[in-house]
Write an enzyme that holds these catalytic residues in place. Structure first.
Site, PDB file in Angstrom:
ATOM      1  N   HIS A  44       0.841  -1.205   0.000  1.00 33.08           N
ATOM      2  CA  HIS A  44       0.000   0.000   0.000  1.00 33.08           C
ATOM      3  C   HIS A  44       0.866   1.241   0.000  1.00 33.08           C
ATOM      4  CE1 HIS A  44       0.786  -0.483   4.288  1.00 33.08           C
ATOM      5  NE2 HIS A  44       0.258   0.703   4.554  1.00 33.08           N
ATOM      6  N   HIS A  46       1.403   3.958   1.862  1.00 32.31           N
ATOM      7  CA  HIS A  46       1.940   4.742   2.979  1.00 32.31           C
ATOM      8  C   HIS A  46       3.468   4.846   2.913  1.00 32.31           C
ATOM      9  CE1 HIS A  46      -1.901   4.200   5.613  1.00 32.31           C
ATOM     10  NE2 HIS A  46      -1.985   5.219   4.790  1.00 32.31           N
ATOM     11  N   ASP A  48       5.832   4.778   5.042  1.00 31.83           N
ATOM     12  CA  ASP A  48       6.685   3.816   5.750  1.00 31.83           C
ATOM     13  C   ASP A  48       6.697   2.442   5.072  1.00 31.83           C
ATOM     14  OD1 ASP A  48       4.040   3.412   6.504  1.00 31.83           O
ATOM     15  OD2 ASP A  48       4.512   2.899   8.584  1.00 31.83           O
ATOM     16  N   HIS A  49       6.069   2.346   3.905  1.00 31.22           N
ATOM     17  CA  HIS A  49       6.126   1.116   3.102  1.00 31.22           C
ATOM     18  C   HIS A  49       6.732   1.340   1.714  1.00 31.22           C
ATOM     19  CE1 HIS A  49       3.668  -1.444   5.867  1.00 31.22           C
ATOM     20  NE2 HIS A  49       3.468  -0.241   6.356  1.00 31.22           N
ATOM     21  N   HIS A 102      -7.593  -0.532   5.526  1.00 34.76           N
ATOM     22  CA  HIS A 102      -6.547   0.353   6.066  1.00 34.76           C
ATOM     23  C   HIS A 102      -6.298   1.465   5.044  1.00 34.76           C
ATOM     24  CE1 HIS A 102      -2.825   1.543   8.081  1.00 34.76           C
ATOM     25  NE2 HIS A 102      -2.160   1.381   6.956  1.00 34.76           N
ATOM     26  N   HIS A 161       4.593  -4.457  10.693  1.00 36.44           N
ATOM     27  CA  HIS A 161       5.113  -3.828  11.916  1.00 36.44           C
ATOM     28  C   HIS A 161       5.219  -4.835  13.061  1.00 36.44           C
ATOM     29  CE1 HIS A 161       4.654   0.332  10.419  1.00 36.44           C
ATOM     30  NE2 HIS A 161       3.591  -0.132   9.782  1.00 36.44           N
TER      31      HIS A 161
HETATM   32 ZN   LIG Z   1      -0.081   1.758   6.456  1.00 35.05          ZN
END
Ligand SMILES: [Zn+2]
Length: 249
Positions: A44, A46, A48-49, A102, A161
C-alpha cells in the site's frame, strides 16, 4: 521507523524486498551479502512502506509490483486480485488478494516459499491485531481480514510492523479467559525480552487469538457489546466496535 519490517526473500544471489520504507538498510544488506535485487513488492501507498522505492530503483532497475488502485511511486506492474506475480529469480509465485480497509486499494500477497505457505499482509492483518481503518469502511476491513483468515492454517503471516505485544494487551482486555491468548502472550513476551521478532505468526494461531478475526465468537461479540453499552447488530458491528475500542486503548 524502529518497528517497521522490510521483508526479504532470498534465493542464492538473488533477492526481492517487500515494502521497503527505507532504502538504506536494504542497500547495506545487499552489499554486505553480495546479493542482487530482482524486484520490489508493495502492499500500500503509505510512506513507511514505499519510502525507499525511489532510491532502490535509482540503483537497481527492477520491477515494482503494487496495488493498481493506489498511487505507488515507481510502480511498473499494477496488480489486482487474481493476478499472479512470478518471481522466478527467487523461486516465488504469489497470488494477489485485494484487502481494502486500512487504505482503499491495499493488496496482500500469498504463495509458497520452499513449500511453506506465506502471506505478506502489509497493514491489513497484524500479528494479534489489524491496521487502523483510514480509507475504507469497517465492512471492507472485516471482509479483507476474513479473506486472509481463510488462507491455510499453517500460512506464515508476514506483516508490516512489530506491534504484537501491544496488540496482545488489547486482545487480553477483550478475551481475558482465552487460554490460547494467555499462552501466546507469555511466548511472545519471552521473544521480545530477547529482542527477537514475533513475526511471522501462523494463521491458525491468529484465528485462535486475534480479536479482529474473532468478532463472531460469542465471548468476543459479548465483550464488544459490553464495551459499546448497546446490543450489536451483527459481526461487522462487533468488529467496528472492537476497532474503535482499540483506537482509544
Ligand atoms: Zn499503512
Amino acid at each position: 521507523m524502529r518497528d517497521n519490517y522490510i521483508w526479504v526473500v532470498r534465493e542464492g544471489r538473488n533477492a526481492i524486498v517487500v515494502d521497503p520504507g527505507d532504502a538504506a538498510p536494504v542497500l547495506a544488506w545487499l552489499a554486505q551479502e553480495g546479493v542482487e535485487l530482482k524486484g520490489i513488492l508493495i502492499t500500500h501507498h503509505h510512506g513507511d512502506h514505499v519510502g525507499g522505492v525511489a532510491a532502490l530503483t535509482a540503483r537497481h532497475s527492477v520491477p515494482v509490483y503494487g496495488p493498481a488502485h493506489e498511487s505507488i511511486p515507481g510502480r511498473t506492474h499494477p496488480v489486482v486480485e487474481g493476478d499472479i506475480v512470478s518471481l522466478p529469480d527467487v523461486g516465488l509465485e504469489l497470488s494477489v488478494l485485494d484487502v481494502p480497509g486500512h487504505t482503499a486499494g491495499q493488496v496482500a500477497y500469498f504463495g509458497r516459499c520452499d513449500g511453506v505457505p506465506i502471506t505478506f499482509t502489509g497493514d491489513t492483518l497484524f500479528t494479534a491485531g489489524c491496521g487502523r481503518i483510514f480509507e475504507g469502511t469497517p465492512a471492507q476491513m472485516h471482509a479483507s481480514l476474513s479473506k486472509l483468515a481463510a488462507l491455510p492454517g499453517d500460512t506464515l503471516v508476514y506483516c508490516g510492523h512489530e506491534y504484537t505485544l501491544a496488540n496482545l494487551r488489547f486482545a487480553l482486555a477483550v478475551e481475558p479467559g482465552n487460554p490460547a491468548l494467555l499462552a501466546r502472550q507469555a511466548r511472545e513476551q519471552a521473544k521480545r525480552d530477547r529482542n527477537l521478532p514475533t513475526v511471522p505468526a501462523r494463521m491458525d494461531e491468529e484465528c485462535a487469538t486475534n480479536p479482529f478475526l474473532r468478532a463472531a465468537e460469542p465471548a468476543v461479540f459479548a465483550a464488544a457489546a459490553a464495551h459499546a453499552g448497546r446490543p450489536l447488530a451483527d459481526t461487522v458491528d462487533a468488529f467496528a466496535t472492537l476497532r474503535e475500542w482499540k483506537n482509544g486503548f
